[in-house]
Design an enzyme around this catalytic site. Structure first.
Site, short mmCIF file in Angstrom:
data_model
loop_
_atom_site.label_atom_id
_atom_site.label_comp_id
_atom_site.label_asym_id
_atom_site.label_seq_id
_atom_site.Cartn_x
_atom_site.Cartn_y
_atom_site.Cartn_z
N GLU A 15 0.83 -1.22 0.00
CA GLU A 15 0.00 0.00 0.00
C GLU A 15 0.86 1.26 0.00
O GLU A 15 0.54 2.27 0.64
CB GLU A 15 -1.03 -0.05 1.14
CG GLU A 15 -1.91 -1.29 0.96
CD GLU A 15 -3.26 -1.24 1.59
OE1 GLU A 15 -3.74 -0.14 1.89
OE2 GLU A 15 -3.86 -2.32 1.77
N1 CAA Z 1 -6.42 11.42 -4.01
C1 CAA Z 1 -6.92 11.91 -5.17
N2 CAA Z 1 -6.18 12.14 -6.26
C2 CAA Z 1 -4.87 11.86 -6.18
C3 CAA Z 1 -4.27 11.36 -5.02
C4 CAA Z 1 -5.10 11.14 -3.89
N3 CAA Z 1 -4.64 10.64 -2.74
N4 CAA Z 1 -2.94 11.18 -5.23
C5 CAA Z 1 -2.72 11.56 -6.52
N5 CAA Z 1 -3.89 11.99 -7.08
C6 CAA Z 1 -4.10 12.52 -8.43
C7 CAA Z 1 -3.28 13.80 -8.65
O1 CAA Z 1 -3.96 14.95 -8.19
C8 CAA Z 1 -3.11 13.79 -10.14
O2 CAA Z 1 -4.29 14.25 -10.77
P1 CAA Z 1 -4.28 15.55 -11.76
O3 CAA Z 1 -3.29 15.26 -12.85
O4 CAA Z 1 -5.69 15.64 -12.22
O5 CAA Z 1 -3.85 16.69 -10.89
C9 CAA Z 1 -3.02 12.31 -10.46
O6 CAA Z 1 -3.62 11.60 -9.39
C10 CAA Z 1 -1.59 11.84 -10.66
O7 CAA Z 1 -0.90 12.14 -9.45
P2 CAA Z 1 0.65 12.36 -9.39
O8 CAA Z 1 1.07 13.31 -10.46
O9 CAA Z 1 1.00 12.70 -7.97
O10 CAA Z 1 1.17 10.90 -9.82
P3 CAA Z 1 2.58 10.22 -9.69
O11 CAA Z 1 2.80 9.41 -10.90
O12 CAA Z 1 3.61 11.23 -9.30
O13 CAA Z 1 2.34 9.15 -8.50
C11 CAA Z 1 2.21 8.38 -6.26
C12 CAA Z 1 1.86 9.46 -7.28
C13 CAA Z 1 1.74 8.91 -4.92
C14 CAA Z 1 3.67 8.09 -6.21
C15 CAA Z 1 1.40 7.10 -6.64
O14 CAA Z 1 1.86 6.53 -7.86
C16 CAA Z 1 1.45 6.02 -5.57
O15 CAA Z 1 0.74 6.13 -4.56
N6 CAA Z 1 2.24 4.96 -5.78
C17 CAA Z 1 2.24 3.80 -4.88
C18 CAA Z 1 1.24 2.78 -5.33
C19 CAA Z 1 0.81 1.89 -4.21
O16 CAA Z 1 0.55 2.32 -3.09
N7 CAA Z 1 0.67 0.61 -4.50
C20 CAA Z 1 0.19 -0.32 -3.55
C21 CAA Z 1 -0.39 -1.49 -4.24
S1 CAA Z 1 -1.90 -2.04 -3.55
C22 CAA Z 1 -1.50 -3.09 -2.28
O17 CAA Z 1 -0.41 -3.14 -1.82
C23 CAA Z 1 -2.67 -3.84 -1.77
C24 CAA Z 1 -2.43 -5.08 -1.06
O18 CAA Z 1 -2.54 -6.13 -1.63
C25 CAA Z 1 -2.21 -5.06 0.41
#
Ligand code: CAA
Length: 380
Positions: free
Chosen positions: A363
């Site tokens: 996550e």
């Molecule tokens: N809420 C709403 N919108 C969001 C958001 C949030 N929390 N975070 C980002 N966004 C939106 C941004 O506003 C942006 O939208 P706009 O272009 O319209 O402004 C869009 O999403 C893209 O955001 P970023 O430019 O910030 O994207 P990024 O490529 O830089 O990535 C990141 C952001 C936070 C690094 C994201 O990729 C991330 O969270 N990565 C980790 C993924 C993850 O947590 N994976 C876990 C897998 S699931 C798992 O583990 C489950 C399990 O089995 C236990």
């Protein structure tokens, strides 16, 4: 802010504590060794209302708040983090996502079963080449008119085989980047869907983690969640709540290890006295306690913000970052306090140490939490 627990909070916490001690503790070492988690235990967790805790009762959920959820996560994780990850994924990533963003038909068809535990859900975002960089989705869903054709592979999926319904994130229009990503509800029985081999993991070994393959799976149009292009935001918004659940899992692992280490240090003697009387051990216990208390405050604060309808994204990341480090540090020290006994399975702390590591990875890794936190503090 008032973080004191209500009667309802204490009741659900005690129910989870009882269940963990009476149902999860027996067999936890064997489940870890054999990498299984019996369906009967999942059913019991459903019967106790742990699988759809925050869902509106009209969809079969418990209508509880986020504080109740984190209390249950902590109690289950003290004993068996493989059980609590099933609870976390079903509550935070599946039920929450559907309740907040699915339409009424989808809620009636899927959420009602998932919230009661009649069915189990999985959340499929990660891919061989899209882990932290979640926008780089290679799984595609091509619009064929009345359905999408889904192709690709998902990795490290919790509940990979035990789930009935899968929320799958896929690229529908590469040109549009993250705005061309959608989320779909996929049923396990559909043609072209295949569960890959079970991962042989370091920790949370009871939980079934699989890769999934989608080969020309026909997904009806009505199974897309939200407007076209909403999939990436859906995943981010859903994970924001999930991170509070994983923070609570980390807290539970840490407090479970702390309790074991404290009890052991009061019984084990060395140099003529119980080892807790040696400052080298007493100070370790003090450090553990401080970090556990601080984690609990961060988690309660994030849960409170979510329940108040505030923006809890950064608070959830902060809680997960700190609590997962606490889980790692505390379990390593708990093994150290146990000495040679800590290194064998019978004393439980080696398992908790192995289980702790995943809380810094899934996550969103700790580094991803720092990206979110630092971007927020530097903005504007
Ligand atoms: N809420 C709403 N919108 C969001 C958001 C949030 N929390 N975070 C980002 N966004 C939106 C941004 O506003 C942006 O939208 P706009 O272009 O319209 O402004 C869009 O999403 C893209 O955001 P970023 O430019 O910030 O994207 P990024 O490529 O830089 O990535 C990141 C952001 C936070 C690094 C994201 O990729 C991330 O969270 N990565 C980790 C993924 C993850 O947590 N994976 C876990 C897998 S699931 C798992 O583990 C489950 C399990 O089995 C236990």
């Amino acid at each position: 802010m008032d973080f004191s627990l209500t009667e309802e909070h204490l009741m659900i916490r005690d129910a989870a504590r009882d269940f963990a001690r009476t149902e999860l503790l027996p067999g936890v070492i064997e489940r870890d060794k054999e990498q299984n988690f019996p369906k009967e235990l999942i059913t019991k967790m459903g019967d106790l209302g742990f699988l759809g805790m925050m869902v509106d009762p009209k969809y079969g959920g418990g209508g509880m708040d986020t504080t109740s959820y984190v209390l249950v996560m902590e109690e289950l994780s003290k004993i068996d983090a493989s059980a609590s990850v099933i609870v976390s994924v079903n509550n935070s990533l599946v039920c929450y996502g559907l309740e907040a963003y699915a339409n009424e038909t989808q809620k009636e068809k899927y959420l009602t079963k998932l919230a009661t535990g009649e069915s189990i859900g999985a959340f499929c975002l990660s891919e061989p080449e899209a882990g932290s960089d979640a926008t780089s989705q290679r799984t595609t869903a091509i619009d064929m008119g009345d359905h999408y054709l889904l192709n690709g592979t998902k990795n490290w999926i919790t509940n990979g085989n035990s789930a009935d319904y899968y929320i799958v994130i896929a690229q529908t229009d590469k040109e549009k980047g993250h705005k061309g990503i959608n989320a779909f509800i996929v049923e396990k029985t559909w043609d072209g869907f295949e569960v890959g081999p079970k991962e042989d993991k370091l920790g949370i070994r009871g939980s079934d983690t699989h890769s999934l393959n989608f080969n020309d799976v026909k997904v009806p149009k009505e199974n897309r969640i939200g407007e076209d292009g909403f999939g990436f935001k859906f995943a981010m918004k859903t994970l924001a709540g999930g991170r509070i659940g994983i923070a609570a899992q980390a807290l539970g692992i840490a407090s479970g290890a702390f309790e074991l280490a404290k009890d052991y240090s009061k019984q084990r003697k060395a140099f003529g006295t119980e080892i807790c009387n040696h400052q080298a051990i007493a100070f370790k216990l003090a450090d553990m306690k401080v970090n556990i208390d601080a984690s609990r405050h961060l988690i309660m604060h994030a849960a409170w913000m979510k329940d108040q309808g505030m923006d809890y994204n950064v608070a959830g990341c902060t809680a997960k970052l700190f609590a997962s480090q606490t889980a790692m540090d505390t379990t390593v020290e708990a093994v150290q306090i146990h000495g040679g006994n800590g290194y064998v399975k019978e004393y439980h702390v080696e398992r908790l140490m192995r289980d702790a590591k995943i809380t810094q990875i899934y996550e969103g890794t700790s580094e991803i939490q720092k990206i979110v936190i630092s971007r927020d503090l530097l903005k504007g």
